[in-house]
Write a protein that holds these residues in place. Structure first.
Motif: not given
Lengths: 141, 391
Positions: B304-306, B309, B313, B378-379, B382-385
């Motif tokens: 779910y994160v990239e 990013s 961080l 944290k990421l 924010i994630s729509p996934l």
């Protein structure tokens, strides 16, 4: 690599989250490209009262979403629809050339959410006549 | 920012102090051209080169006449593939390699396709391992070269090199391996492992950048790649980068000193980091093989994160790592290696590689795990996934 403004919006993104019973929701991009943006709008009397976003993507994608939401918050929908990716890039103090597509995605995400609102309310928003959210959801910018 | 934690040793390593000290002398003290054999200064340079050559050749159990210095790992790969292809094209024009090679191999094979060469790219399984049966059935009467990397730079998977070498030699095919990541991390014996050609690089083992090496078994038919003067026994032209060669030799000498201990220490740290991430962060996938992997490689996908990013961080916390995400490469596609192991694009975009050195302490590892945990949290918020985000 990134400007201070980009890093600021990446580190402390504004308007993160979602809106229950949003009046318009738009999602663009896909996991294949590495970027997905989802925008939620709360609209009252054609004014964007609240806007939230969720983004899967790189630093500039998160910063572009954050900046784009700031730029349309409180605006009339007819103003918001005119938000261009260039305006987002400018407000961020610039993006590296390979990252400009992130700002395009932000513009499309907002258009997509406004399109959804227009569909739901049977309104016509000038500038969205040829907008195709399906296409935006599946293309890599 | 406080402490810096460098976890990108597969990209490059810090040049060791002893190496720098050794190299410095060859800038302004022993600066002679090694080809100038009629005076002492020139001979000194030549001697230094031969000393390094012997150190490195011994380290891989080669004869010193079978080791050549090059401008780096990419040059060695180019030389091996193009040199063998053009020298053996009368016999055939088919090459076998894998889908997870370094671009120095893949793009060279692509280039050769313009000259009528054909390449078979072997698949890998979910751990990044090739299938020896697929290798066997891919061999054709016109196959002239098998090039399979020793250990993968991204996911750290170590291939069954000895068995591959056996298969190649049973069929009279030249076997090249890109050992840029493997050297210094696993025991290499070119004779026992039936290796004909092997690419190496100094800056991955505590040496300087811009210097590499190639093992060429005696009798292997290979064309020159850099044409010119008679350096490197007529096989690789150009005035030798004496100081770099000296640095390469010194780096290998240092690794050789405590080899087993060094590998054991790294493996312990690696396992600690793998365990730390696995037990503290949900929805992660370990990329690469669980056991047949480089002793310093930790590569996970965080769903779910990239990746970019995450790297940004991490950098804010002073941690340097790398990612298989497209966003870090400027292209839209994530790592070809991760895709070859069967990861979907989204998951491949969210991969982070940590490659350790012996300098990393247990406290560093704990700090990295804690930092990763909060970054991913944290990421994911924010994630729509991320389906856990409340609506």
């Amino acid at each position: 690599m990134y400007t201070e403004t980009v890093m600021d919006h990446f580190k402390n993104p504004r308007n993160v989250g979602n809106i229950e019973n949003a009046d318009g929701v738009g999602q663009v991009g896909n996991a294949k490209c590495g970027d997905i943006m989802k925008i939620y709008l709360k609209i009252n009397d054609d004014i964007i009262e609240d806007v939230k976003f969720e983004t899967f993507g790189c630093g500039s994608a998160i910063a572009s979403s954050s900046m784009a939401t700031e730029l349309i918050k409180g605006k009339n929908i007819n103003e918001a629809v005119e938000l261009s990716n260039k305006a987002v890039v400018e407000a961020l103090g610039g993006l590296p050339p390979v990252k400009v597509h992130c700002s395009v995605l932000a513009e499309q995400a907002i258009k997509s959410a406004l399109y959804d609102y227009a569909q739901r309310t049977n309104k016509v928003i000038k500038g969205l006549e040829n907008f195709n959210p399906e296409e935006e959801e599946h293309s890599c910018h | 920012m406080s402490k810096k934690i460098y976890l990108d040793n597969a990209a490059t390593t810090k040049v060791r102090k002893e190496v720098v000290e050794e190299m410095i002398k060859y800038f302004d003290e022993f600066y002679g051209n090694p080809s100038s054999q009629l005076y002492e200064l020139g001979r000194k340079s030549k001697e230094a080169i031969e000393k390094s050559r012997k150190t490195i050749a011994d380290f891989i159990n080669a004869d010193e006449k079978e080791f050549y210095f090059t401008g780096g790992g990419s040059e060695s790969d180019n030389w091996a593939i193009k040199g063998v292809a053009f020298a053996n094209m009368k016999k055939g024009k088919h090459i076998i390699t894998t889908k997870i090679e370094h671009h120095a191999i893949l793009h060279t094979c692509e280039y050769l396709e313009k000259f009528g060469f054909e390449t078979t790219y072997l698949d890998v399984d979910q751990y990044g391992m090739i299938d020896l049966e697929q290798l066997k059935v891919s061999i054709r009467p016109d196959t002239i070269l098998i090039s399979i990397m020793y250990a993968n730079n991204e996911i750290g998977t170590i291939q069954p090199i000895e068995q591959i070498g056996e298969i190649a030699h049973e069929h009279g095919i030249i076997f090249h391996t890109d050992a840029v990541q493997a050297m210094g991390a696993v025991k290499i014996d070119v004779k026992k492992q039936h290796i004909d050609l092997m690419s190496m690089s100094a800056h991955k083992v505590g040496g300087p950048k811009g210097i590499g090496g190639m093992y060429i078994r005696k009798g292997v038919k290979i064309d020159n790649f850099i044409h010119g003067g008679g350096q490197e026994r007529g096989k690789r032209a150009g005035t030798e980068g004496v100081q770099n060669i000296v640095g390469f030799g010194k780096a290998v000498e240092l690794i050789n000193k405590n080899f087993d201990k060094h590998v054991e220490a790294l493996t312990l740290k690696r396992n600690k980091l793998i365990e730390g991430i696995k037990s503290n962060i949900e929805d992660v996938i370990l990329n690469g093989h669980p056991t047949m992997r480089l002793p310093n490689n930790v590569n996970f996908s965080y769903k779910y994160v990239e990746g970019e990013s995450i790297l940004l961080l991490l950098d804010m916390e002073g941690i340097a790592a790398s990612s298989g995400s497209a966003c870090t490469s400027g292209s839209l596609d994530p790592s070809h290696v991760l895709l070859a192991t069967g990861l979907d694009h989204g998951t491949a975009h969210g991969s982070i590689r940590f490659t350790l050195s012996e300098e990393i302490t247990d406290e560093d590892i704990e700090f990295v795990v804690e930092t990763m945990k909060s970054i991913i949290e944290k990421l994911r918020k924010i994630s729509p996934l991320n389906k856990n985000n409340a609506m």
